[in-house]
Design a protein around this motif. Structure first.
Motif, PDB file in Angstrom:
ATOM      1  N   GLU A 150      -1.475   2.809   4.627  1.00  0.00           N
ATOM      2  CA  GLU A 150      -2.104   3.738   3.705  1.00  0.00           C
ATOM      3  C   GLU A 150      -1.190   3.982   2.517  1.00  0.00           C
ATOM      4  N   GLY A 151      -1.779   4.388   1.428  1.00  0.00           N
ATOM      5  CA  GLY A 151      -1.019   4.728   0.237  1.00  0.00           C
ATOM      6  C   GLY A 151      -0.412   6.105   0.361  1.00  0.00           C
ATOM      7  N   VAL A 152       0.247   6.526  -0.703  1.00  0.00           N
ATOM      8  CA  VAL A 152       0.840   7.857  -0.729  1.00  0.00           C
ATOM      9  C   VAL A 152      -0.285   8.893  -0.686  1.00  0.00           C
ATOM     10  N   ALA A 153      -0.101   9.905   0.143  1.00  0.00           N
ATOM     11  CA  ALA A 153      -1.140  10.932   0.270  1.00  0.00           C
ATOM     12  C   ALA A 153      -1.242  11.743  -1.014  1.00  0.00           C
ATOM     13  N   GLY A 154      -2.452  12.196  -1.315  1.00  0.00           N
ATOM     14  CA  GLY A 154      -2.673  12.974  -2.515  1.00  0.00           C
ATOM     15  C   GLY A 154      -2.056  14.363  -2.402  1.00  0.00           C
ATOM     16  N   GLN A 155      -1.718  14.920  -3.534  1.00  0.00           N
ATOM     17  CA  GLN A 155      -1.182  16.281  -3.536  1.00  0.00           C
ATOM     18  C   GLN A 155      -2.056  17.215  -4.347  1.00  0.00           C
ATOM     19  N   GLY A 156      -2.552  16.737  -5.493  1.00  0.00           N
ATOM     20  CA  GLY A 156      -3.464  17.544  -6.301  1.00  0.00           C
ATOM     21  C   GLY A 156      -4.878  17.441  -5.761  1.00  0.00           C
ATOM     22  N   PRO A 157      -5.811  18.142  -6.435  1.00  0.00           N
ATOM     23  CA  PRO A 157      -7.201  18.066  -6.002  1.00  0.00           C
ATOM     24  C   PRO A 157      -7.804  16.694  -6.256  1.00  0.00           C
ATOM     25  N   ASN A 158      -8.740  16.309  -5.386  1.00  0.00           N
ATOM     26  CA  ASN A 158      -9.573  15.124  -5.576  1.00  0.00           C
ATOM     27  C   ASN A 158      -8.786  13.824  -5.701  1.00  0.00           C
ATOM     28  N   GLN A 159      -7.648  13.748  -5.015  1.00  0.00           N
ATOM     29  CA  GLN A 159      -6.861  12.523  -5.111  1.00  0.00           C
ATOM     30  C   GLN A 159      -7.189  11.577  -3.967  1.00  0.00           C
ATOM     31  N   CYS A 160      -7.173  10.314  -4.330  1.00  0.00           N
ATOM     32  CA  CYS A 160      -7.560   9.244  -3.390  1.00  0.00           C
ATOM     33  C   CYS A 160      -6.315   8.649  -2.751  1.00  0.00           C
ATOM     34  N   GLN A 161      -6.298   8.654  -1.421  1.00  0.00           N
ATOM     35  CA  GLN A 161      -5.236   7.952  -0.698  1.00  0.00           C
ATOM     36  C   GLN A 161      -5.792   6.599  -0.279  1.00  0.00           C
ATOM     37  N   ALA A 162      -5.185   5.530  -0.831  1.00  0.00           N
ATOM     38  CA  ALA A 162      -5.670   4.190  -0.512  1.00  0.00           C
ATOM     39  C   ALA A 162      -5.453   3.891   0.971  1.00  0.00           C
ATOM     40  N   LEU A 181       0.824  -1.218   0.000  1.00  0.00           N
ATOM     41  CA  LEU A 181       0.000   0.000   0.000  1.00  0.00           C
ATOM     42  C   LEU A 181       0.850   1.257   0.000  1.00  0.00           C
ATOM     43  N   ALA A 182       1.948   1.193   0.746  1.00  0.00           N
ATOM     44  CA  ALA A 182       2.782   2.389   0.893  1.00  0.00           C
ATOM     45  C   ALA A 182       3.317   2.862  -0.444  1.00  0.00           C
ATOM     46  N   GLU A 183       3.280   1.970  -1.425  1.00  0.00           N
ATOM     47  CA  GLU A 183       3.768   2.347  -2.758  1.00  0.00           C
ATOM     48  C   GLU A 183       2.648   2.710  -3.717  1.00  0.00           C
ATOM     49  N   VAL A 184       1.410   2.690  -3.233  1.00  0.00           N
ATOM     50  CA  VAL A 184       0.292   3.019  -4.120  1.00  0.00           C
ATOM     51  C   VAL A 184       0.209   4.537  -4.298  1.00  0.00           C
ATOM     52  N   ALA A 185       0.390   4.972  -5.543  1.00  0.00           N
ATOM     53  CA  ALA A 185       0.350   6.399  -5.835  1.00  0.00           C
ATOM     54  C   ALA A 185      -1.085   6.910  -5.717  1.00  0.00           C
ATOM     55  N   PRO A 186      -1.231   8.172  -5.350  1.00  0.00           N
ATOM     56  CA  PRO A 186      -2.587   8.730  -5.290  1.00  0.00           C
ATOM     57  C   PRO A 186      -3.168   8.838  -6.700  1.00  0.00           C
ATOM     58  N   GLN A 187      -4.472   8.613  -6.813  1.00  0.00           N
ATOM     59  CA  GLN A 187      -5.136   8.704  -8.122  1.00  0.00           C
ATOM     60  C   GLN A 187      -6.291   9.683  -8.019  1.00  0.00           C
TER      61      GLN A 187
END
Lengths: 525, 525
Positions: free
Chosen positions: B362-374, B327-333
């Motif tokens: 948890e995944g990588v936290a989002g940086q742009g708008p509306n990004q999903c952190q797994a 999970l820690a490697e899951v990029a925000p989408q």
């Protein structure tokens, strides 16, 4: 077999503690012993809990075992012998020949569903084998079968105390699908219901099935039925009866935390279109045949022809004269219940009180209690299209003729109708093109379309549709008569990449049940 | 092809006068031109009237003609080329590869339904020939076919802007059945909707079909959708979306003067049962595969695995560690819409705020708008069985692990669940008997059961069931993906003693369509 007045909850017989009901002989008005104690929430809960417990076992019975169980119910009903017929005659006022015929239909219907269970089309087996090398993505092994929906609540109907009651079409098709059944008996024939209920209960025991496969409840008011439909264990409802009763069940079912399907067969006036050439060449014969259909069984059929649509003129006048003469010889017949008789009398009085309606003829007036006097009435298409009251079903041997100025008006009348169980065309070769123009409207309005026949008389077979758009039924996608009725109580489940050891028998590669399958998109068997 | 911001009502393009909607690029927050004027009751009425006018003609198109029309829609969608993909990317935030794949699925789905129309199993032809000499009563000639239900209202879904939207599974199956379609476009991708809508409109024109076969409406609030479902010409509804949206449509449909079926695919948390031997022998591999399924497409799938059920112990601890690392490697989408992102954030916050819940990773936290952190969370079976909030779907890349004391608790957890689209078993040979015990419960709870796979990824084929008991769908008797979806939009009609000249082609003796039939109870073809 003794009639004890007890409910049947699984393998037990239980005396209800709520207000009792008693059968009434509509021909005499006398109450029939014994009293049947009504059930309450506790008995609903018990029956539903047993049904839920029985479900996983019963739905996985092998087709042969389930078919044999259903056939045993038929045998047990026949074994009740004349006691069943006599009790049903006393409770319904229906004549012996009719009830013997109805018993034959009930038993035949059970045997048909046994054959349907064995044949296995209802499983709708589909297999899409794995394609491990497909690009860009492989396909998994996917297999579909239908499984039973869950425990079903069935409401007995008053007008078919055998064929649409405790072991009637709804129960037979639900059991065939693998659904346990909890019946709410119709209060008009509790003794008949108990006898048939015990025949089913015995078959459950003899087959070694879980007792919850069948229960039978009584209740004097609406509570038992409402509680049953509201119970979380119940997953579908079968009902034949009035529009108000059916729509009340629909509302309860839709407002549950988990809404469930209701199969209610309710209201239909069954239009008969009398086309010009047929009217001209054989109006007299049609008039006599029509009156026979209208008056049969005091008109107490869902498919009773309540509406005749024809073009005005001397041929129609002659038709009405002949019909009136035939009607004048129709003897009064006892109706099923005092309530049905009263509703009929009120419906006829409302028709006769309508300024746009004229009486064509009437049958012999009743002399005993609850007797139905047949009647034929006439109005104009114009009046019919503007007065909603003229579309109301009058349950009994009454029919309304709609005089049109031309066959052009036939389509307007047809479009104006609500959903129907049947629509009938009486036609000759010269009428074919007019019938063709009408057919699309009738297909949208009705579940069954007949030519040169009368809608009373519903064959129990594979092609029958006893259904139709609302308010004929609550669900036009189904039928309550014929083998397709089993489809009401099923839902599909897909199995993806299951090891062979876990696959249901129906889905195994070798097709051990020998059923029809859709294999990789091709029909097999 | 230009995107004009107009609705498509039959053959016309109409600019709505009510409040406009605009697409929003969820990756940037920018509004996308043009504005799409919203429709009102007038446009709903126009589209529905045209659909009703088109119905009798369209439903009787020959299978070959209807199939060719559906294939032409597929061709026209492909002809839109990259403009369609780019618009869909801008409106949904979904990556190009995903949308290209989804376009392939959409086109393939249309072609599958064309093949289904040609094959004709959906007609369910049954013929019970007359038995004039049968005693005591002759049998009439009875024939059954399925006909289209009527005009269908389809609601586009946000999470599949192509495959479950304007020309998605609901539209394809309704058209295949012979039903005109009125689509209410999803406000999240109006430009994509218009492009695809014009592809369908062109196909209707080119095929010479009545213009009312297809219309496309926009609306900023709930009025257009509610008016559409309430319109008397509409006979069924297809919807994929939220539980609140779906149940609102169910209520409208049930309270119409003529209630109609609603096929709403709504809410599912898709439990994954991790059986002991599988966990022991390949827990690490499963953990990685599971996180891949969980995070795919920011978890915005109806079949996203939102629940994992496993037995506590060192193997599970190891599984959770591996999953956390993956999970820690899951990029925000980027999520589909600001509304979906906000609901996800609130759902995750509610989980994290629950005292009985612990974060696994948890995944990588989002940086742009509306990004999903797994995110992956864990709780006990005891907490899960007593806290209804833990059963709520969190739409997005979040999943909850239920720690059980033993596999005995698996069945309790399964029984506790509401209806699901899928249930998954991760198992080894040594787990087979435990899986067998669980299977009956899963069959009652889910439309699809998978072994050693993940529920994301729904094959469009004959055996697929994308359905399940409420609240997974409003009608467990059906599927919204795969060829069986056509069955939702049909109803049976029986023809009794029709002259050959009036019989529909499908029912003629010589079987001119070459379809599978049930003839006198025997399978043919």
């Amino acid at each position: 077999m003794q009639i004890t007045g007890e409910m049947l909850i699984g393998a037990r017989a239980v005396r209800g503690q709520a207000k009792a009901i008693q059968g009434i002989n509509p021909a005499t008005g006398e109450s029939l012993a014994p009293a049947f104690g009504g059930g309450g929430q506790a008995e609903v809960d018990q029956a539903c809990a047993l049904a839920a417990q029985a479900f996983d076992t019963f739905r996985e019975t092998a087709p042969e075992a389930r078919a044999a169980f259903i056939e045993a119910i038929a045998e047990n009903i026949l074994s009740l012998g004349d006691a069943l017929i006599e009790r049903a005659m006393a409770e319904s006022g229906l004549p012996r020949a009719r009830l013997e015929g109805e018993r034959g239909r009930t038993v035949g219907q059970l045997r048909l569903f046994a054959a349907v269970v064995r044949a296995g089309n209802w499983l709708d087996v589909r297999i899409d084998p794995a394609m491990p090398d497909r690009a860009p993505l492989p396909r998994a092994d996917l297999r579909l079968r239908q499984i039973a929906l869950g425990p079903v609540a069935v409401f007995g109907a008053s007008n078919f105390p055998l064929a649409f009651s405790v072991a009637g079409g709804d129960t037979a098709s639900a059991l065939a699908a693998g659904c346990p059944v909890v019946v709410k008996a119709h209060s008009a024939h509790p003794g008949t219901s108990e006898l048939v209920g015990r025949a089913i209960q015995q078959a459950v025991t003899d087959a070694g099935l879980p007792e919850g496969v069948f229960s039978l409840l009584f209740g004097s008011g609406k509570d038992v039925g409402a509680n049953l439909v509201g119970h979380p264990a119940i997953k579908a409802v079968g009902f034949t009866g009035s529009r108000s009763g059916g729509t009340a069940l629909m509302t309860i079912a839709a407002n549950r935390p988990e809404p469930i399907p209701v199969y209610a067969e309710m209201s239909s006036i069954n239009p008969v279109f009398l086309l010009p050439a047929a009217l001209q060449t054989r109006g007299d014969a049609i008039a006599k045949g029509f009156v026979g259909s209208l008056a049969m069984g005091a008109g107490q059929f869902c498919t009773n022809p309540g509406l005749v649509i024809a073009v005005e003129g001397p041929e129609l006048d002659q038709f009405l004269q002949t019909a009136a003469a035939a009607l004048a010889e129709v003897a009064p017949q006892t109706m099923l219940t005092p309530g049905i008789h009263q509703a009929y009398s009120e419906g006829v009085a409302q028709l006769k009180g309508n300024a746009a309606v004229t009486a064509v003829g009437e049958g012999v007036a009743g002399q005993g209690p609850n007797q139905c006097q047949a009647g034929l009435y006439v109005t104009s298409a114009e009046a019919f299209l503007t007065d909603e009251r003229l579309c109301d079903e009058v349950f009994g041997a009454s029919s309304l003729v709609i005089k049109c100025r031309s066959t052009e008006e036939f389509a307007h009348v047809a479009e104006h109708l609500e959903g129907q169980l049947t629509a009938t065309l009486l036609l000759d070769d010269a009428d074919i093109e007019q019938a063709r123009a009408l057919l699309p409207v009738l297909e949208r309005k009705a579940g069954r379309i007949l030519c040169n026949a009368y809608p009373t008389g519903v064959e129990v077979c594979h092609s029958m549709v006893h259904g139709g758009p609302f308010p004929a039924t609550s669900d036009s996608r189904t039928t309550s008569v014929g083998s397709a009725a089993i489809l009401r109580f099923l839902r599909p489940v897909c199995y993806q990449d299951l090891p062979a050891a876990l696959l249901p028998t129906a889905l195994q590669d070798a097709n051990p049940l020998g059923v029809r399958r859709l294999f990789d998109g091709r029909n097999e068997g």
